[in-house]
Design an enzyme around this catalytic site. Sequence first.
Site, PDB file in Angstrom:
ATOM      1  N   HIS A 104       0.837  -1.212   0.000  1.00 36.60           N
ATOM      2  CA  HIS A 104       0.000   0.000   0.000  1.00 36.60           C
ATOM      3  C   HIS A 104       0.864   1.251   0.000  1.00 36.60           C
ATOM      4  O   HIS A 104       1.896   1.301   0.655  1.00 36.60           O
ATOM      5  CB  HIS A 104      -0.962   0.027   1.185  1.00 36.60           C
ATOM      6  CG  HIS A 104      -0.321  -0.204   2.518  1.00 36.60           C
ATOM      7  ND1 HIS A 104       0.070  -1.452   2.950  1.00 36.60           N
ATOM      8  CD2 HIS A 104       0.027   0.657   3.509  1.00 36.60           C
ATOM      9  CE1 HIS A 104       0.611  -1.352   4.149  1.00 36.60           C
ATOM     10  NE2 HIS A 104       0.608  -0.085   4.514  1.00 36.60           N
ATOM     11  N   HIS A 106       0.887   5.139   1.082  1.00 38.78           N
ATOM     12  CA  HIS A 106       0.267   6.170   1.912  1.00 38.78           C
ATOM     13  C   HIS A 106       0.355   7.495   1.163  1.00 38.78           C
ATOM     14  O   HIS A 106       1.440   7.861   0.681  1.00 38.78           O
ATOM     15  CB  HIS A 106       1.040   6.349   3.224  1.00 38.78           C
ATOM     16  CG  HIS A 106       1.050   5.170   4.130  1.00 38.78           C
ATOM     17  ND1 HIS A 106       0.224   5.060   5.226  1.00 38.78           N
ATOM     18  CD2 HIS A 106       1.810   4.044   4.135  1.00 38.78           C
ATOM     19  CE1 HIS A 106       0.476   3.925   5.864  1.00 38.78           C
ATOM     20  NE2 HIS A 106       1.433   3.292   5.220  1.00 38.78           N
TER      21      HIS A 106
END
Length: 140
Positions: A104, A106
């Site tokens: 992922h 951010h």
Amino acid sequence: MQTPYDSNNIFAKIIRGDIPCHRVFEDDKTLAFMDVMPQARGHVLVVPKCAAIELCDMTPEYLLAVFATAQKVVVAQRHVLHRDGIVQMQLNGAQAGQSVFHYHIHLIPGNVHELHQHEGGMADQAELAALAEQLRAALA
Ligand code: DGP
């Protein structure tokens, strides 16, 4: 040695719709949603819809897809939050502090020296819902 990908990690469950999220953007290869423990107001996570823990697990196809989604989200964050500076961060492995083992990115509006602590505390759900709605509208 890296542990194998666990298809029951929290982001895999979010992608499958097994648990809810405040969705910001979705296409066939990616999903963007509000981080429940934001390091600043408007903190968004972008995940690929593939089994990847960290950077070295990503195929060029999915890297391109998550970065294309990240670009869209950054434009929307700047519009909604009136902040030009957006911190882009991505942790590779537990030794780097990664806590959810699904790749992922951010995207955190603000200055890197002023962010809240990583995983410092839960945000108000109503505020996250309102921000997600504004970001979705900006992306539409
Ligand atoms: P990292 O340490 O890079 O693996 O960051 C994981 C991030 O995920 C952290 O900022 C908090 C966030 N997070 C953890 N659990 C959940 C969840 O259930 N939903 C959402 N939306 N975010 C979560």
